[in-house]
Design an enzyme around this catalytic site. Structure first.
Site, PDB file in Angstrom:
ATOM      1  N   GLY A   1      -8.106  18.035  42.811  1.00  0.00           N
ATOM      2  CA  GLY A   1      -9.039  19.066  42.967  1.00  0.00           C
ATOM      3  C   GLY A   1     -10.229  18.791  42.191  1.00  0.00           C
TER       4      GLY A   1
ATOM      5  N   SER B   1      -8.023  14.013  46.913  1.00  0.00           N
ATOM      6  CA  SER B   1      -6.498  13.343  46.610  1.00  0.00           C
ATOM      7  C   SER B   1      -5.674  14.083  47.647  1.00  0.00           C
ATOM      8  CB  SER B   1      -5.977  13.995  45.255  1.00  0.00           C
ATOM      9  OG  SER B   1      -6.021  15.564  45.281  1.00  0.00           O
TER      10      SER B   1
ATOM     11  N   ASP C   1     -12.656  13.754  55.176  1.00  0.00           N
ATOM     12  CA  ASP C   1     -11.752  13.182  54.082  1.00  0.00           C
ATOM     13  C   ASP C   1     -10.734  12.255  54.527  1.00  0.00           C
ATOM     14  OD1 ASP C   1     -13.323  15.136  52.775  1.00  0.00           O
ATOM     15  OD2 ASP C   1     -11.408  16.324  52.225  1.00  0.00           O
TER      16      ASP C   1
ATOM     17  N   TYR D   1     -19.687  29.912  51.371  1.00  0.00           N
ATOM     18  CA  TYR D   1     -19.638  29.014  52.473  1.00  0.00           C
ATOM     19  C   TYR D   1     -19.753  29.528  53.923  1.00  0.00           C
ATOM     20  CZ  TYR D   1     -17.867  25.911  48.652  1.00  0.00           C
ATOM     21  OH  TYR D   1     -17.969  25.219  47.609  1.00  0.00           O
TER      22      TYR D   1
HETATM   23  P1  ADP Z   1      -8.809  17.289  46.503  1.00  0.00           P
HETATM   24  O1  ADP Z   1     -10.325  17.668  46.475  1.00  0.00           O
HETATM   25  O2  ADP Z   1      -8.360  16.420  45.293  1.00  0.00           O
HETATM   26  O3  ADP Z   1      -8.416  16.866  48.117  1.00  0.00           O
HETATM   27  P2  ADP Z   1      -7.526  19.628  47.410  1.00  0.00           P
HETATM   28  O4  ADP Z   1      -7.125  21.066  46.562  1.00  0.00           O
HETATM   29  O5  ADP Z   1      -7.511  19.289  48.589  1.00  0.00           O
HETATM   30  O6  ADP Z   1      -8.162  18.885  45.962  1.00  0.00           O
HETATM   31  O7  ADP Z   1      -5.903  18.769  47.255  1.00  0.00           O
HETATM   32  C1  ADP Z   1      -5.087  18.742  45.901  1.00  0.00           C
HETATM   33  C2  ADP Z   1      -3.623  18.994  46.293  1.00  0.00           C
HETATM   34  O8  ADP Z   1      -3.017  17.710  46.852  1.00  0.00           O
HETATM   35  C3  ADP Z   1      -2.839  19.229  45.014  1.00  0.00           C
HETATM   36  O9  ADP Z   1      -2.822  20.533  44.532  1.00  0.00           O
HETATM   37  C4  ADP Z   1      -1.469  18.721  45.208  1.00  0.00           C
HETATM   38  O10 ADP Z   1      -0.785  19.701  46.280  1.00  0.00           O
HETATM   39  C5  ADP Z   1      -1.834  17.560  46.472  1.00  0.00           C
HETATM   40  N1  ADP Z   1      -1.911  16.240  45.611  1.00  0.00           N
HETATM   41  C6  ADP Z   1      -2.857  15.687  45.436  1.00  0.00           C
HETATM   42  N2  ADP Z   1      -2.423  14.546  44.499  1.00  0.00           N
HETATM   43  C7  ADP Z   1      -1.235  14.761  44.651  1.00  0.00           C
HETATM   44  C8  ADP Z   1      -0.183  13.698  43.837  1.00  0.00           C
HETATM   45  N3  ADP Z   1      -0.588  12.702  43.087  1.00  0.00           N
HETATM   46  N4  ADP Z   1       1.015  14.325  43.877  1.00  0.00           N
HETATM   47  C9  ADP Z   1       1.474  15.285  44.603  1.00  0.00           C
HETATM   48  N5  ADP Z   1       0.576  15.940  45.128  1.00  0.00           N
HETATM   49  C10 ADP Z   1      -0.644  15.652  45.244  1.00  0.00           C
HETATM   50 MG    MG Z   2      -8.566  17.895  49.608  1.00  0.00          MG
END
Ligand code: ADP
Ligand code: MG
Length: 388
Positions: A126, A131, A176, A225
């Protein structure tokens, strides 16, 4: 990371995992808010990634362990459509990303045999380093490994985007997943968001990518947005009176914009000016990178920040503070907010030998100015998703 997930796998499933897959997070260096205007983006995959230890499973049930949450989820091809686990309970939020990937692959007619898997990531969640795409792309590799088919990285990226759009329910662009799938060591990616054609450009090894997180999480911004999006659509509509062939702001040159922008309402004009100047900046950046002119490229990043701040109006005080401190530090070629704005991170292009000192001074400066201690990540452009 690999030792950790291997040990958990061993403990949980009683054997060694057959395979390890990885997929990185990403950061965008130039080309902000242009993806939905058919423009060009310039992201890199970073050396922070999601790792999965996995093996084919005996039955029809996939069992996933999210090591970072100490939770597990089980699903099958039957339960996946209803976003539930095989015991009928709801899929946890983190499970939607791998399950969505599985759903998108199956829906494309590809085999997704059941697996046992343990995964963990050092991409901060986040913070705008994607991620979520790294989880999706790592699982796409895992299912490719056991499924007996092979897709191009861009095909995996598109299915990952589909999973996130339609299964998870987050309307993200392709950048992404694309960066996580297609990243290259010490190179930056250049993606045409209209044709989806891409190539890579050199990023000298002496350059560190320093990501600084303001700690501010964007809030109540969906409406903002949508307004940016609408302003771009409106600008295209009005400019078509003079330039009937344009389909998106990407098609409008800064010269034509200067000739015809007088008709546009002030807010629409500012929003369009950011997009049109940003598209020009990304094009200008190509020859600079080809001759390793990092000072020139950094200057474009600085200009991008001003444009995002004054014309697109997606910056906030904390981002401006982080950027202006960075721009005054030794070894910094350029700094700007990265991602959608209203919080999140800045990206800084820094001389590698000075990166540690830069990070320390930036942390101190930001702390003095705001009272907050920021997370700072020194990154390098890295290889995209694959098997280890
Ligand atoms: P980002 O900008 O990091 O992509 P998002 O809100 O799009 O943020 O994605 C974050 C979500 O991705 C987390 O809430 C989780 O559901 C999933 N996620 C990311 N990293 C992990 C992890 N290490 N283990 C499990 N789920 C993950
Ligand atoms: Mg994301």
């Amino acid at each position: 990371m690999i030792e950790k997930i291997t040990a958990i796998f061993q403990q949980k499933f009683g054997t060694q995992p057959a395979f390890i897959a990885q997929a990185p997070g990403r950061v965008n260096l130039l080309g902000e808010h242009v993806d939905y205007n058919d423009g060009f983006v310039m992201p890199v995959a970073i050396d922070r990634a999601t790792y999965i230890a996995f093996s084919p499973a005996a039955g029809l049930e996939t069992c996933l362990v999210a090591a970072d949450f100490d939770q597990q989820a089980r699903f099958s091809s039957d339960s996946i459509a209803t976003k539930t686990q095989t015991d009928g309970s709801q899929m946890p939020e983190w499970g939607l990303y791998p399950a969505g990937m599985c759903w998108a692959l199956s829906d494309a007619g590809l085999a997704t045999p059941a697996i046992n898997a343990v995964f963990s990531s050092n991409v901060p969640r986040g913070s705008g380093l994607s991620s979520s795409a790294s989880v999706e792309m790592a699982f796409a590799i895992a299912w490719q490994q056991v499924g007996g088919w092979s897709l191009t990285p861009m095909e995996r990226a598109r299915l990952g985007q589909r999973a996130e759009n339609q299964y998870v329910g987050v309307s993200c662009g392709i950048m992404d997943q694309f960066a996580s799938a297609c990243g290259e060591n010490n190179r930056l990616l250049f993606l045409d968001c209209r044709s989806l054609q891409y190539h890579s450009l050199p990023l000298p090894e002496n350059i560190a990518l320093v990501v600084a997180d303001t700690g501010v999480r964007r809030k109540l911004t969906t409406g903002e947005y949508n307004r940016r999006h609408d302003a771009c659509t409106e600008a295209v509509r009005l400019l078509q009176n003079h330039l009937p062939a344009i389909q998106a702001l990407r098609d409008v040159s800064p010269e034509d914009f200067n000739r015809f922008s007088a008709d546009l309402p002030e807010e629409v004009k500012k929003r369009a000016r950011h997009i049109i100047s940003e598209v020009r900046r990304t094009i200008t950046a190509i020859p600079l990178l080809e001759k390793s002119d990092m000072a020139g490229f950094g200057k474009l990043m600085n200009e991008c920040h001003i444009s995002l701040r004054d014309d697109y109006e997606v910056s906030i005080d904390e981002l401006d503070t982080m950027v202006s401190i960075a721009q005054g530090l030794p070894g910094c070629y350029g700094a700007r907010l990265t991602g959608a704005g209203f919080g999140g991170c800045t990206i800084n292009l820094v001389e590698r030998t000075q990166a540690e000192q830069f990070a320390q001074l930036l942390r101190q400066g930001y702390q003095q100015a705001t009272g907050q201690s920021p997370e700072i990540y020194i990154c390098q452009a890295s290889q995209g998703a694959g098997m280890l």
